[in-house]
Design an enzyme around this catalytic site. Structure first.
Site, PDB file in Angstrom:
ATOM      1  CG  HIS A  90      -0.262   0.033   2.542  1.00  0.00           C
ATOM      2  ND1 HIS A  90       0.356   1.066   2.911  1.00  0.00           N
ATOM      3  CD2 HIS A  90       0.038  -1.147   3.472  1.00  0.00           C
ATOM      4  CE1 HIS A  90       0.980   0.879   4.163  1.00  0.00           C
ATOM      5  NE2 HIS A  90       0.919  -0.556   4.394  1.00  0.00           N
ATOM      6  CD  GLU A 100       2.192  -5.528   8.661  1.00  0.00           C
ATOM      7  OE1 GLU A 100       2.503  -6.691   8.513  1.00  0.00           O
ATOM      8  OE2 GLU A 100       2.282  -4.411   8.467  1.00  0.00           O
TER       9      GLU A 100
END
Length: 215
Positions: free
Chosen positions: A12, A85
């Site tokens: 990202h 994550e």
């Protein structure tokens, strides 16, 4: 005849994080203005590629990075928890020896084993879930390309596994910049190559690489 499929692992863009906490899986962390520009840059770079599958981590920063790609490619964004994550016990804290959570002895035991690691999700578990979601993307995009939007540690861990490196490492030495693409090419269901590129490289902040467990 063998079939080539490419799975692009997209980290990202930059996150708005003025307090410099390790945000990990915490909700409410969105792309900064620069991060949105990075996502737009990647979308322009891949707009003409034969991408038929777009999957994102469910965290806001990943979905916001995927959004301009979806528009450019005319695809819907699926989410998959396997792209999340890594779990980390320091989530929500600042991390540093003199000015962060390392000042407090209660946290020191979490650093006792850097090889597993003791502060979070085991590296081998991260690699296993990433390989699984990549395999599904390869199947769904067979003969074409897929983009999976994830985070620095999962991308670097699975790349290290594929390339035969040890999984424990110095975070400052990861080759996985903001909005970068790690491209894994499959011949049928066998990985045959890994490549790396930075479509938004000119937008990257020209600073050092701090520890980034929430990226």
């Amino acid at each position: 005849m063998s079939e080539l499929t490419r799975v692009h692992l997209l980290r990202h863009g930059e996150v708005h994080n003025p307090t410099k906490v390790l945000y990990g899986r915490l909700p409410g962390y969105h792309l900064s203005d620069l991060g949105r520009a990075m996502a737009e840059r990647v979308a322009a770079a891949v707009a003409d590629r034969d991408i038929t599958v777009l999957v994102s981590s469910p965290l806001e920063r990943a979905r916001e990075t995927a959004a301009p790609l979806a528009e450019a490619l005319g695809l819907e964004v699926r989410t998959d928890d396997r792209l999340l994550e890594a779990l980390n016990v320091f989530e929500g804290l600042t991390f540093g020896v003199g000015d962060g959570s390392m000042r407090h002895p209660r946290h020191w035991r979490s650093l006792r084993n850097p090889f597993k690691p003791s502060w979070g999700e085991p590296y081998r578990d991260i690699a296993a879930r990433m390989l699984a979601v990549m395999a599904d993307a390869r199947r769904d995009a067979a003969g074409h390309e897929a983009v999976l939007v994830s985070h620095q540690l999962p991308i670097w861990t699975v790349r290290s596994f594929i390339e035969g490196r040890r999984l424990w490492h110095d975070p400052r030495r990861r080759e996985c910049a903001l909005a970068s693409l790690t491209t894994v090419t499959y011949e049928d269901d066998t990985i045959v190559s890994v490549a790396y590129s930075e479509p938004a490289g000119d937008l990257l902040p020209r600073i050092g690489k701090p520890f980034s467990a929430g990226a």
